[in-house]
Design a protein around this motif. Structure first.
Motif, PDB file in Angstrom:
ATOM      1  N   ALA A   1      54.751 -14.764 -30.211  1.00 16.14           N
ATOM      2  CA  ALA A   1      55.800 -15.382 -31.027  1.00 16.14           C
ATOM      3  C   ALA A   1      56.471 -14.349 -31.937  1.00 16.14           C
ATOM      4  O   ALA A   1      57.699 -14.340 -32.088  1.00 16.14           O
ATOM      5  CB  ALA A   1      55.198 -16.514 -31.866  1.00 16.14           C
TER       6      ALA A   1
ATOM      7  N   THR B   1      54.638 -24.196 -24.683  1.00 20.67           N
ATOM      8  CA  THR B   1      55.871 -23.457 -24.389  1.00 20.67           C
ATOM      9  C   THR B   1      56.682 -24.138 -23.292  1.00 20.67           C
ATOM     10  O   THR B   1      57.899 -24.338 -23.439  1.00 20.67           O
ATOM     11  CB  THR B   1      55.526 -22.020 -23.960  1.00 20.67           C
ATOM     12  OG1 THR B   1      54.716 -21.407 -24.978  1.00 20.67           O
ATOM     13  CG2 THR B   1      56.791 -21.194 -23.767  1.00 20.67           C
TER      14      THR B   1
ATOM     15  N   ASP C   1      60.380 -14.036 -31.127  1.00 19.45           N
ATOM     16  CA  ASP C   1      61.194 -14.797 -32.077  1.00 19.45           C
ATOM     17  C   ASP C   1      61.610 -13.925 -33.251  1.00 19.45           C
ATOM     18  O   ASP C   1      60.813 -13.159 -33.788  1.00 19.45           O
ATOM     19  CB  ASP C   1      60.414 -16.005 -32.603  1.00 19.45           C
ATOM     20  CG  ASP C   1      60.111 -17.009 -31.502  1.00 19.45           C
ATOM     21  OD1 ASP C   1      60.876 -17.046 -30.524  1.00 19.45           O
ATOM     22  OD2 ASP C   1      59.123 -17.746 -31.641  1.00 19.45           O
ATOM     23  N   ASN C   2      62.849 -14.085 -33.664  1.00 16.27           N
ATOM     24  CA  ASN C   2      63.361 -13.344 -34.824  1.00 16.27           C
ATOM     25  C   ASN C   2      62.884 -14.048 -36.094  1.00 16.27           C
ATOM     26  O   ASN C   2      63.663 -14.681 -36.809  1.00 16.27           O
ATOM     27  CB  ASN C   2      64.889 -13.274 -34.764  1.00 16.27           C
ATOM     28  CG  ASN C   2      65.450 -12.316 -35.806  1.00 16.27           C
ATOM     29  OD1 ASN C   2      64.716 -11.536 -36.412  1.00 16.27           O
ATOM     30  ND2 ASN C   2      66.751 -12.393 -36.028  1.00 16.27           N
ATOM     31  N   TYR C   3      61.565 -13.941 -36.361  1.00 17.52           N
ATOM     32  CA  TYR C   3      60.947 -14.739 -37.414  1.00 17.52           C
ATOM     33  C   TYR C   3      61.420 -14.367 -38.814  1.00 17.52           C
ATOM     34  O   TYR C   3      61.316 -15.164 -39.744  1.00 17.52           O
ATOM     35  CB  TYR C   3      59.421 -14.629 -37.324  1.00 17.52           C
ATOM     36  CG  TYR C   3      58.884 -13.244 -37.587  1.00 17.52           C
ATOM     37  CD1 TYR C   3      58.467 -12.876 -38.866  1.00 17.52           C
ATOM     38  CD2 TYR C   3      58.791 -12.293 -36.568  1.00 17.52           C
ATOM     39  CE1 TYR C   3      57.968 -11.604 -39.109  1.00 17.52           C
ATOM     40  CE2 TYR C   3      58.297 -11.029 -36.804  1.00 17.52           C
ATOM     41  CZ  TYR C   3      57.896 -10.681 -38.072  1.00 17.52           C
ATOM     42  OH  TYR C   3      57.420  -9.420 -38.321  1.00 17.52           O
TER      43      TYR C   3
END
Length: 218
Positions: A159, A43, A163-165
């Protein structure tokens, strides 16, 4: 990447007839090494390199052997600091600067926090090799699988949260790159790392960090 590596080594562990230990001390080491060796440096370095160029990053990462040689002197039996080791680290660091070019040194200090993040990632790797040397003595595959499983258990939920996965549509090339990174520089590299730390010590592993800028420049 880490999840792929964990699944691969867990499968190998099962095929070899080995079981993951239930000892609490083993899992404490796995989570500490998983966070310091994968989660934090992945990261920090990725965030830092959004603004810091590769030459500067190579110099910042080269602090790892210096930090390791000091930490190993105090925390690892048989890894004492010597004049030869200190001299070799200085020569190695000088070689990195020559390899990436003096211009990279001039750029240091331009983006302090991101440069500090990259150096922080290097320090995380130093702490990892020190702690790994003192890990409970289980088979290499078992220890590697445990560390990567712990890494995945920490990194994947974070994650998914940050995060907008759902909007990510990976390309075929991206998926192949991820699979490659999971198998070779994560799964196999973790086993190799544990083996070298056991056989040669933390300082020897730290010197290998000087190979990174050579292959990066190539």
């Amino acid at each position: 990447r880490v999840l792929i590596a964990a699944i691969l080594l867990l499968a190998v562990n099962i095929l070899k007839g080995l079981k993951l230990p239930i000892e609490l001390r083993f899992w404490i080491y796995c989570f500490v090494i998983g966070i310091l060796g994968n989660g934090l440096p992945f990261t920090l370095i990725s965030w830092g390199e959004e603004q810091v160029n590769s030459g500067q990053a190579a110099i910042l990462m080269a602090v790892m052997p210096m930090v390791t040689i000091v930490l190993a002197h105090f925390f690892n039996v048989g890894d004492r600091m010597t004049l030869v080791k200190v001299t070799s680290v200085i020569f190695g660091f000088s070689g990195v600067i020559i390899l990436v070019g003096p211009e990279a040194v001039k750029g240091q200090g331009g983006d302090f926090w991101r440069q500090l993040a990259i150096s922080g990632g290097a320090v995380c790797y130093s702490l990892t090799v020190i702690i790994t040397r003192n890990m409970p003595a289980y088979p290499l595959i078992t220890r590697s699988a445990g560390v990567l499983l712990a890494s995945a258990l920490v990194m994947v939920p974070i994650a998914l949260f940050f995060d907008n996965y759902m909007t990510i549509v990976p390309s075929v090339e991206g998926l192949l790159a991820m699979i490659y990174l999971g198998i070779f520089p994560t799964a196999l590299a973790t086993v190799a790392l544990f083996y070298l730390i056991r056989e040669r010590g933390a300082n020897f592993v730290a010197y290998a960090n000087y190979l990174i800028p050579i292959f990066a420049v190539m």
